[in-house]
Scaffold this active site. Structure first.
Site, PDB file in Angstrom:
ATOM      1  N   PHE A 241       0.816  -1.218   0.000  1.00  0.00           N
ATOM      2  CA  PHE A 241       0.000   0.000   0.000  1.00  0.00           C
ATOM      3  C   PHE A 241       0.848   1.265   0.000  1.00  0.00           C
ATOM      4  CE2 PHE A 241      -2.506  -3.326   2.146  1.00  0.00           C
ATOM      5  CZ  PHE A 241      -3.588  -3.381   1.282  1.00  0.00           C
TER       6      PHE A 241
ATOM      7  N   ASN B 120      -7.511   1.275  -3.617  1.00  0.00           N
ATOM      8  CA  ASN B 120      -7.076   2.275  -4.592  1.00  0.00           C
ATOM      9  C   ASN B 120      -8.259   2.926  -5.292  1.00  0.00           C
ATOM     10  OD1 ASN B 120      -4.397   2.146  -4.053  1.00  0.00           O
ATOM     11  ND2 ASN B 120      -3.754   1.264  -5.989  1.00  0.00           N
TER      12      ASN B 120
ATOM     13  N   CYS C  19      -0.556   3.853 -10.670  1.00  0.00           N
ATOM     14  CA  CYS C  19      -1.399   2.905  -9.919  1.00  0.00           C
ATOM     15  C   CYS C  19      -2.893   3.131 -10.137  1.00  0.00           C
ATOM     16  CB  CYS C  19      -1.074   2.995  -8.436  1.00  0.00           C
ATOM     17  SG  CYS C  19       0.650   2.682  -8.113  1.00  0.00           S
TER      18      CYS C  19
ATOM     19  N   ARG D  48       4.669   8.395 -15.768  1.00  0.00           N
ATOM     20  CA  ARG D  48       3.823   7.477 -16.541  1.00  0.00           C
ATOM     21  C   ARG D  48       2.362   7.854 -16.298  1.00  0.00           C
ATOM     22  NH1 ARG D  48       5.890   1.979 -14.045  1.00  0.00           N
ATOM     23  NH2 ARG D  48       6.012   3.337 -12.243  1.00  0.00           N
TER      24      ARG D  48
HETATM   25  C1  UGA Z   1      -1.429   4.990  -4.539  1.00  0.00           C
HETATM   26  C2  UGA Z   1      -1.999   4.657  -3.157  1.00  0.00           C
HETATM   27  O1  UGA Z   1      -2.154   5.866  -2.401  1.00  0.00           O
HETATM   28  C3  UGA Z   1      -1.082   3.703  -2.403  1.00  0.00           C
HETATM   29  O2  UGA Z   1      -1.679   3.326  -1.173  1.00  0.00           O
HETATM   30  C4  UGA Z   1      -0.871   2.453  -3.268  1.00  0.00           C
HETATM   31  O3  UGA Z   1       0.006   1.520  -2.644  1.00  0.00           O
HETATM   32  C5  UGA Z   1      -0.255   2.864  -4.606  1.00  0.00           C
HETATM   33  O4  UGA Z   1      -1.171   3.772  -5.261  1.00  0.00           O
HETATM   34  C6  UGA Z   1      -0.070   1.622  -5.446  1.00  0.00           C
HETATM   35  O5  UGA Z   1      -1.057   0.988  -5.804  1.00  0.00           O
HETATM   36  O6  UGA Z   1       1.074   1.200  -5.627  1.00  0.00           O
HETATM   37  P1  UGA Z   1       0.464   6.623  -5.456  1.00  0.00           P
HETATM   38  O7  UGA Z   1      -0.032   6.255  -6.814  1.00  0.00           O
HETATM   39  O8  UGA Z   1       1.929   6.584  -5.181  1.00  0.00           O
HETATM   40  O9  UGA Z   1      -0.197   5.686  -4.339  1.00  0.00           O
HETATM   41  O10 UGA Z   1      -0.001   8.103  -5.189  1.00  0.00           O
HETATM   42  P2  UGA Z   1      -1.055   8.863  -4.261  1.00  0.00           P
HETATM   43  O11 UGA Z   1      -0.331   9.614  -3.234  1.00  0.00           O
HETATM   44  O12 UGA Z   1      -2.155   7.984  -3.829  1.00  0.00           O
HETATM   45  O13 UGA Z   1      -1.607   9.910  -5.337  1.00  0.00           O
HETATM   46  C7  UGA Z   1      -2.278   9.470  -6.522  1.00  0.00           C
HETATM   47  C8  UGA Z   1      -2.791  10.663  -7.307  1.00  0.00           C
HETATM   48  O14 UGA Z   1      -3.852  11.306  -6.614  1.00  0.00           O
HETATM   49  C9  UGA Z   1      -1.729  11.741  -7.527  1.00  0.00           C
HETATM   50  O15 UGA Z   1      -1.907  12.276  -8.819  1.00  0.00           O
HETATM   51  C10 UGA Z   1      -2.053  12.776  -6.471  1.00  0.00           C
HETATM   52  O16 UGA Z   1      -1.600  14.049  -6.778  1.00  0.00           O
HETATM   53  C11 UGA Z   1      -3.564  12.682  -6.457  1.00  0.00           C
HETATM   54  N1  UGA Z   1      -4.177  13.163  -5.207  1.00  0.00           N
HETATM   55  C12 UGA Z   1      -3.921  12.534  -4.040  1.00  0.00           C
HETATM   56  C13 UGA Z   1      -5.049  14.237  -5.254  1.00  0.00           C
HETATM   57  O17 UGA Z   1      -5.303  14.812  -6.322  1.00  0.00           O
HETATM   58  N2  UGA Z   1      -5.649  14.645  -4.104  1.00  0.00           N
HETATM   59  C14 UGA Z   1      -5.408  14.035  -2.910  1.00  0.00           C
HETATM   60  O18 UGA Z   1      -6.014  14.465  -1.899  1.00  0.00           O
HETATM   61  C15 UGA Z   1      -4.531  12.953  -2.885  1.00  0.00           C
END
Ligand code: UGA
Length: 455
Positions: free
Chosen positions: A154, A232, A284, A351
């Site tokens: 996660f 996710n 992801c 990506r």
């Molecule tokens: C996500 C999950 O949060 C992890 O728990 C999971 O392990 C991971 O995918 C995975 O499957 O490997 P990640 O893709 O690294 O992690 O990034 P996040 O921090 O979740 O952000 C994802 C996207 O949502 C980004 O573009 C971020 O900027 C955006 N975001 C996030 C928002 O626009 N608003 C928010 O409040 C939070």
């Protein structure tokens, strides 16, 4: 314990480094010689804060890099951490998982019991698939000589080191008590945190130990595999929800910052993941929501809420372009300075980034795009050779001659910029801050026409 991790990507490298620094002996297997060389030199093959420090501490002592699967024969646990990219039909491509399982099967020692762990994000049913491949390749019996366990990861890119040491939960999907016991012994350093204090000099995260210990959750393999996708997709829905709310705030004159703050104070909702953006993206959420939708359709129970969140997310990318256009009117020939190409700060991952959709749209509309990112420019250029973008060495140089600045990723570098003096050479000092991250009041004081989303 002897541990093998197959795949030196985000998940494999972070997992291997954490287990190695916490006292296990870990071999990280990959086919990419550059990655292996980097790890042997004590350097992280990917950009992730604090990862090089950890690898530097344990390279060639408790962390080894190899292209050969020989160490599988001595391992108590073998983690499959390879990529599962999307196929053309949106389902997860298991070609690397199959390949890894076959190789592991060929190297299992028939005299020893081994746990094979699926850490890659894999569709429901993959534990059974991997067990069959291992049986075929090894001639051994699942449940006797080895067990396959689902143990989804996660961690978030950019915070992977913090997340790996302080997970909220450790999910173990298995029908075998014996396999669960191996996993408990393996994770003991994370559950007890006995050696965290010694690592305090290495990781500022580990200096304060006020976080709750992780919950150990044992489930069936199917539930464990689905927990990953369901989590996710839920987070993606939450972001799409607040982003759509931001659009309504724009229309009504409300502030989405205040709305999110008010919502987040309800402990049933929680304040996290209510941060407005130009849409979620990355390696992801897009791939995992696509796989979940494909599977749910295949089994006749389409996840309509998730489908709507995906659509709303794409609209959010375009909404940012519409907001720019509403301000600039004709777009042909307009010069746009874009800050941020990675899907979020503290990663070099570009990506499937929202920037690729937005920059393509701006180019199609005839804009001249100047872009900067502290980590992602090289890879972005490589992935999008057809996009005519002028890449800039400094964030400040995106402003020269620009009609608008579009802030896509809230890197601290951008938040700390000298905005009072930046933008003097712009045609007009207009900025669209898609993360609502800058101080609107100060920006206006300094003469900027400042817009955010939903404020
Ligand atoms: C996500 C999950 O949060 C992890 O728990 C999971 O392990 C991971 O995918 C995975 O499957 O490997 P990640 O893709 O690294 O992690 O990034 P996040 O921090 O979740 O952000 C994802 C996207 O949502 C980004 O573009 C971020 O900027 C955006 N975001 C996030 C928002 O626009 N608003 C928010 O409040 C939070």
């Amino acid at each position: 314990m002897n541990v093998v991790c197959v795949g030196a990507g985000y998940v494999g490298t972070v997992t291997a480094a954490a287990f190695a620094v916490l006292g296990h002996s870990v071999t990280l297997i990959d086919i990419d010689r550059n990655k292996l060389e980097a790890i042997r030199r004590g350097v992280s093959p990917i950009y992730e804060p604090y990862l090089s420090e950890i690898i530097g501490r344990c390279a060639d002592r408790s962390l080894f890099a190899d292209s050969d699967y020989g160490k599988v024969a001595e391992a108590e646990a073998v983690f499959i951490c390879v990529g599962t990219p999307s196929k053309a039909d949106s389902t997860a491509d298991l070609v690397y998982v199959r390949g890894a399982a076959e190789q592991i099967g060929k190297h299992l020692d028939p005299k020893r019991y081994t746990v094979i762990v699926n850490k890659s994000t894999v569709p429901v049913g993959t534990s059974d698939l991997v067990a069959s491949i291992l049986e075929d390749a090894s001639g051994l019996t699942h449940g006797v000589n080895f067990d396959v366990v689902s143990n989804p990861e996660f961690l978030r890119e950019g915070y992977a080191v913090e997340d790996v040491f302080y997970p909220d939960r450790i999910v173990i999907g298995t029908g075998s008590d014996r396999a669960e016991n191996v996993m408990k012994a393996l994770y003991a350093p994370l559950l007890t945190r006995a050696s965290y204090a010694e690592l305090g000099d290495l990781l500022p995260y580990l200096k304060t130990d006020d976080k709750k210990p992780p919950v150990w959750l044992r489930t069936t393999p199917q539930s464990s595999e689905l927990i990953k996708y369901a989590s996710n997709a839920f987070l993606a829905v939450k972001i799409s929800y607040i982003n759509e709310m931001a659009r309504l705030c724009d229309a009504l004159g409300a502030s989405v910052k205040e709305v999110a703050a008010g919502m987040g104070l309800d402990s049933r909702i929680g304040g996290k993941f209510l941060q407005v953006s130009s849409g979620w993206s990355g390696s992801c959420f897009p791939k995992d929501t696509a796989e979940l939708l494909a599977t749910s359709r295949k089994y006749g129970c389409e996840q309509q809420v998730v489908a709507a969140a995906v659509e709303a997310n794409f609209d959010m990318h375009l909404y940012c372009v519409q907001k720019l256009q509403a301000r600039l009117k004709t777009m042909q020939g307009k010069r746009i300075g874009v800050l941020g190409l990675t899907f979020k700060p503290n990663t070099d991952d570009v990506r499937k980034t929202q920037a690729s959709v937005i920059l393509r749209k701006l180019s199609d509309m005839g804009c001249h795009v100047k872009a900067h990112d502290p980590q992602g420019m090289e890879l972005f250029a490589k992935l999008h050779p057809d996009l005519a973008i002028e890449y800039c060495d400094t964030p400040e140089s995106t402003t020269s001659g620009a009609d608008a600045i579009l802030l896509l990723t809230d890197w601290s570098l951008y938040l700390e910029m000298d905005w009072e003096n930046a933008g003097g050479a712009m045609r007009r000092r207009y900025i669209l801050d898609t993360r609502n991250a800058l101080d609107a009041g100060r920006m206006r004081e300094w003469g900027w026409t400042y817009e955010g989303l939903g404020i």
